[in-house]
Write an enzyme that holds these catalytic residues in place. Structure first.
Site, PDB file in Angstrom:
ATOM      1  N   SER A   1       0.823  -1.207   0.000  1.00  0.00           N
ATOM      2  CA  SER A   1       0.000   0.000   0.000  1.00  0.00           C
ATOM      3  C   SER A   1       0.859   1.261   0.000  1.00  0.00           C
ATOM      4  O   SER A   1       1.996   1.264   0.475  1.00  0.00           O
ATOM      5  CB  SER A   1      -0.898   0.029   1.233  1.00  0.00           C
TER       6      SER A   1
HETATM    7  N1  SAH Z   1      -1.236  -3.414   3.380  1.00  0.00           N
HETATM    8  C1  SAH Z   1      -0.515  -4.391   2.568  1.00  0.00           C
HETATM    9  C2  SAH Z   1      -1.120  -4.499   1.212  1.00  0.00           C
HETATM   10  C3  SAH Z   1      -2.060  -5.549   1.103  1.00  0.00           C
HETATM   11  S1  SAH Z   1      -2.609  -5.844  -0.553  1.00  0.00           S
HETATM   12  C4  SAH Z   1       0.902  -3.927   2.375  1.00  0.00           C
HETATM   13  O1  SAH Z   1       1.186  -2.783   2.685  1.00  0.00           O
HETATM   14  O2  SAH Z   1       1.700  -4.714   1.860  1.00  0.00           O
HETATM   15  C5  SAH Z   1      -4.009  -6.794  -0.108  1.00  0.00           C
HETATM   16  C6  SAH Z   1      -3.714  -8.190   0.340  1.00  0.00           C
HETATM   17  O3  SAH Z   1      -4.941  -8.756   0.743  1.00  0.00           O
HETATM   18  C7  SAH Z   1      -3.138  -9.074  -0.761  1.00  0.00           C
HETATM   19  O4  SAH Z   1      -1.961  -9.678  -0.322  1.00  0.00           O
HETATM   20  C8  SAH Z   1      -4.250 -10.101  -0.984  1.00  0.00           C
HETATM   21  O5  SAH Z   1      -3.781 -11.377  -1.334  1.00  0.00           O
HETATM   22  C9  SAH Z   1      -4.918 -10.113   0.373  1.00  0.00           C
HETATM   23  N2  SAH Z   1      -6.295 -10.614   0.381  1.00  0.00           N
HETATM   24  C10 SAH Z   1      -7.286 -10.398  -0.518  1.00  0.00           C
HETATM   25  N3  SAH Z   1      -8.407 -11.037  -0.140  1.00  0.00           N
HETATM   26  C11 SAH Z   1      -8.129 -11.669   1.039  1.00  0.00           C
HETATM   27  C12 SAH Z   1      -8.862 -12.500   1.928  1.00  0.00           C
HETATM   28  N4  SAH Z   1     -10.141 -12.839   1.722  1.00  0.00           N
HETATM   29  N5  SAH Z   1      -8.236 -12.958   3.033  1.00  0.00           N
HETATM   30  C13 SAH Z   1      -6.953 -12.660   3.303  1.00  0.00           C
HETATM   31  N6  SAH Z   1      -6.205 -11.880   2.495  1.00  0.00           N
HETATM   32  C14 SAH Z   1      -6.779 -11.394   1.375  1.00  0.00           C
END
Ligand code: SAH
Length: 220
Positions: free
Chosen positions: A70
């Protein structure tokens, strides 16, 4: 210690990191503890080496598997929104991703529980954050739509992926007095919502427009 922790990012890193903090402050991130957490967590260690020189720009960057780390402003905004006025002993994060937001939360709270649906990201982050010295994080490979009921209720819940509706399972795992921030909406347009659980129910307010990857069900 792994080689990664020694990876250099050039002479300008201190200055570029300071510039990022100034930018966040100017954009309304005024909570000193949140800014200090951003200062302390080395974002360049959460992205591929080829992108490390861009790690202190205020942008999202690819982390593989179609996912992104993010934007620092969004991490700071979500953290500040959760943090203000609440005692956060135990926080649940949905969507571990690179683990950057996880690390920020772990510097501010006693315990962070984080759920990721993509197995390789889950494993990579567990190793990365262990090597960086974090010991107050629990990791789960699973579907975050279910939350993590064994450790519920939570003082705070943060979701880093967008859904059309607030998942009931997550609402049920929030403490009375607890807060949840999450992006709600379709693929293009989403609003960051702050939900507070009261003894009567849930209060909800819009924070601002955001752009997250979708929350997908099931694990891979
Ligand atoms: N805040 C994180 C960014 C996350 S991107 C950072 O700074 O790195 C969003 C993440 O949510 C991705 O890795 C994706 O695989 C995960 N995601 C999406 N749907 C999900 C679910 N149902 N359960 C767990 N993780 C999920």
């Amino acid at each position: 210690m792994r080689r990664e922790t020694h990876r250099g990012i050039g002479m300008t890193s201190e200055r570029t990191r300071e510039r990022l903090l100034e930018r966040l402050f100017g954009a309304g991130i005024t909570d000193g503890k949140v800014l200090e957490a951003i200062r302390r967590v080395p974002r360049h260690l959460f992205v591929d080496e080829a992108l490390a020189s861009r790690a202190y720009e205020d942008i999202a960057l690819p982390i593989g598997h179609g996912q992104t780390i993010s934007q620092p402003y969004v991490v700071a905004l979500m953290t500040q929104t959760l943090y203000s006025g609440t005692q956060m002993d135990r926080v649940l994060e949905i969507g571990t991703g690179s683990g950057y937001q996880t690390a920020i939360l772990a510097t501010l709270t006693d315990e962070v529980l984080t759920v990721e649906r993509i197995l390789s990201l889950h494993r990579q982050v567990r190793n990365r954050l262990y090597d960086l010295g974090y010991r107050n994080i629990k990791y789960r490979h699973g579907d975050g739509l279910e939350g993590w009921s064994e450790h519920a209720p939570y003082d705070a819940i943060l979701a880093a992926a967008a859904t059309n509706e607030v998942p009931d399972r997550l609402l049920a795992q929030l403490k009375i007095g607890g807060r949840m921030v999450l992006p709600i909406g379709g693929r293009k347009l989403q609003k960051l919502l702050l939900i507070e659980r009261t003894s009567e129910g849930f209060d909800q307010q819009d924070v601002e427009s955001v752009n997250f990857v979708p929350l997908l069900s099931g694990k891979v």
